[in-house]
Design a protein around this motif. Sequence first.
Motif, PDB file in Angstrom:
ATOM      1  N   LEU A   1       0.822  -1.213   0.000  1.00  0.00           N
ATOM      2  CA  LEU A   1       0.000   0.000   0.000  1.00  0.00           C
ATOM      3  C   LEU A   1       0.855   1.263   0.000  1.00  0.00           C
ATOM      4  O   LEU A   1       0.520   2.244  -0.674  1.00  0.00           O
ATOM      5  CB  LEU A   1      -0.951  -0.015   1.197  1.00  0.00           C
ATOM      6  CG  LEU A   1      -2.025  -1.102   1.155  1.00  0.00           C
ATOM      7  CD1 LEU A   1      -2.780  -1.151   2.476  1.00  0.00           C
ATOM      8  CD2 LEU A   1      -2.989  -0.880  -0.004  1.00  0.00           C
TER       9      LEU A   1
ATOM     10  N   ARG B   1      -1.347   4.353  -1.543  1.00  0.00           N
ATOM     11  CA  ARG B   1      -2.791   4.281  -1.323  1.00  0.00           C
ATOM     12  C   ARG B   1      -3.142   3.693   0.039  1.00  0.00           C
ATOM     13  O   ARG B   1      -4.021   2.849   0.164  1.00  0.00           O
ATOM     14  CB  ARG B   1      -3.490   3.535  -2.452  1.00  0.00           C
ATOM     15  CG  ARG B   1      -3.002   2.166  -2.753  1.00  0.00           C
ATOM     16  CD  ARG B   1      -3.704   1.541  -3.960  1.00  0.00           C
ATOM     17  NE  ARG B   1      -3.522   0.109  -3.966  1.00  0.00           N
ATOM     18  CZ  ARG B   1      -4.414  -0.770  -3.518  1.00  0.00           C
ATOM     19  NH1 ARG B   1      -5.565  -0.371  -3.052  1.00  0.00           N
ATOM     20  NH2 ARG B   1      -4.160  -2.059  -3.541  1.00  0.00           N
ATOM     21  N   THR B   2      -2.453   4.202   1.069  1.00  0.00           N
ATOM     22  CA  THR B   2      -2.705   3.722   2.427  1.00  0.00           C
ATOM     23  C   THR B   2      -3.932   4.381   3.049  1.00  0.00           C
ATOM     24  O   THR B   2      -4.557   3.808   3.913  1.00  0.00           O
ATOM     25  CB  THR B   2      -1.508   3.999   3.349  1.00  0.00           C
ATOM     26  OG1 THR B   2      -1.323   5.410   3.460  1.00  0.00           O
ATOM     27  CG2 THR B   2      -0.249   3.333   2.843  1.00  0.00           C
TER      28      THR B   2
ATOM     29  N   THR C   1      -1.880   9.884   2.477  1.00  0.00           N
ATOM     30  CA  THR C   1      -1.291   8.565   2.277  1.00  0.00           C
ATOM     31  C   THR C   1       0.161   8.565   2.719  1.00  0.00           C
ATOM     32  O   THR C   1       0.814   9.611   2.712  1.00  0.00           O
ATOM     33  CB  THR C   1      -1.386   8.113   0.808  1.00  0.00           C
ATOM     34  OG1 THR C   1      -0.994   6.740   0.716  1.00  0.00           O
ATOM     35  CG2 THR C   1      -0.508   8.942  -0.105  1.00  0.00           C
TER      36      THR C   1
END
Length: 102
Positions: free
Chosen positions: A16, A21-22, A61
């Motif tokens: 991620l 895209r955390t 993110t």
Amino acid sequence: MKLLEYIDRIRIIHKLIRESRTGTPENLARRLSISTSRLYVVLDELKLMGAPIEYSRQLQTYYYTQAFDVNIRADFTVLKPQELMAINAGFYFQHHCPLLFL
């Protein structure tokens, strides 16, 4: 924490972060089924191992500031009695085969 579960979490976090895209720390922690404070501990451990992790408030993110990869390997091997004795200096045999040392 169980070793394999921990390794799996590290792999998910790495994927991620690599893809940026955390989401927010709270969202990432929820996604991993851990507390936010535990997430911070894991991220700090990764940073201590050299992971160049930063957080963007604007993009919400985590991301790597430079190329970084995670390689985790665990080998499992059944040991022979002689190998156990060499590793544990006979501790196994002293407790499981006491007559051997009379």
